[in-house]
Design a protein around this motif. Sequence first.
Motif, short mmCIF file in Angstrom:
data_model
loop_
_atom_site.label_atom_id
_atom_site.label_comp_id
_atom_site.label_asym_id
_atom_site.label_seq_id
_atom_site.Cartn_x
_atom_site.Cartn_y
_atom_site.Cartn_z
N VAL A 1 0.81 -1.22 0.00
CA VAL A 1 0.00 0.00 0.00
C VAL A 1 0.85 1.27 0.00
O VAL A 1 0.29 2.37 0.02
N ASN A 2 2.15 1.12 -0.10
CA ASN A 2 3.05 2.27 -0.12
C ASN A 2 3.17 2.78 -1.56
O ASN A 2 3.67 2.07 -2.43
N PRO A 3 2.76 4.02 -1.84
CA PRO A 3 2.83 4.56 -3.20
C PRO A 3 4.25 4.54 -3.78
O PRO A 3 4.41 4.42 -5.00
N GLU A 4 5.25 4.64 -2.94
CA GLU A 4 6.65 4.62 -3.41
C GLU A 4 6.98 3.31 -4.12
O GLU A 4 7.84 3.28 -5.00
N THR A 5 6.29 2.25 -3.75
CA THR A 5 6.52 0.94 -4.35
C THR A 5 6.24 0.96 -5.86
O THR A 5 6.85 0.23 -6.62
N TYR A 6 5.35 1.84 -6.28
CA TYR A 6 4.88 1.82 -7.66
C TYR A 6 5.43 2.95 -8.51
O TYR A 6 5.12 3.02 -9.70
N LYS A 7 6.26 3.80 -7.94
CA LYS A 7 6.85 4.86 -8.74
C LYS A 7 7.92 4.28 -9.65
O LYS A 7 8.66 3.38 -9.28
N ALA A 8 7.98 4.84 -10.85
CA ALA A 8 8.96 4.35 -11.83
C ALA A 8 10.36 4.62 -11.31
O ALA A 8 10.65 5.68 -10.75
N LYS A 9 11.22 3.64 -11.49
CA LYS A 9 12.61 3.79 -11.07
C LYS A 9 13.36 4.62 -12.12
O LYS A 9 13.19 4.43 -13.32
N ALA A 10 14.18 5.56 -11.67
CA ALA A 10 14.98 6.39 -12.58
C ALA A 10 16.05 5.52 -13.21
O ALA A 10 16.67 4.69 -12.56
N LYS A 11 16.25 5.72 -14.50
CA LYS A 11 17.25 4.91 -15.21
C LYS A 11 18.55 5.63 -15.34
O LYS A 11 18.77 6.73 -15.40
#
Length: 177
Positions: free
Chosen positions: A167-177
Amino acid sequence: MKTILTLLVAVFVSTASFGQAKKEAVHIYNPQANAKADIAAAVVKAAKENKHVLLQVGGNWCSWCIAFHNLVDSTTTLKKYINDNFETVLVNYSPENKNEAVLADLGYPQRFGFPVFLILNGKGKVLHIENSAYLESDEKDANGKAKLGHDVKKITSFLKGWTSTAVNPETYKAKAK
């Protein structure tokens, strides 16, 4: 004749007494427990450990509650998953203690029957109430009769959707490449 009749009555009474072996009571839920304090302690611990709280509301009178508890206790992977991701509290609901004030604060989860499961975050906010009927097995036995009990896969799927990571929104943020 009276002697035979007396003897038959004595045999009948003693047989009936022995035939009614007392069934040992189940003591999973504690009617004397302070549910409010137990939940508060679990919330504090969950916040420190980045977990959520899993409340199981039921009673020692409830065969489905006992069956669920025994299923978790006997399924190593399920028990480990719960222990790794949740602080668990068993909240009693029985004639001795219905915990009405606590359940009112939690949104009256007993409306779904028993057992009923609640997920709280590390601040004590109710995130989800789960009707345990949705976690029952759909399996049929060899005769096509429904198997009674809860399904480990359904329970695991339910729990995976309510971990602190899930349920943590950070889990679903796109990872910077």
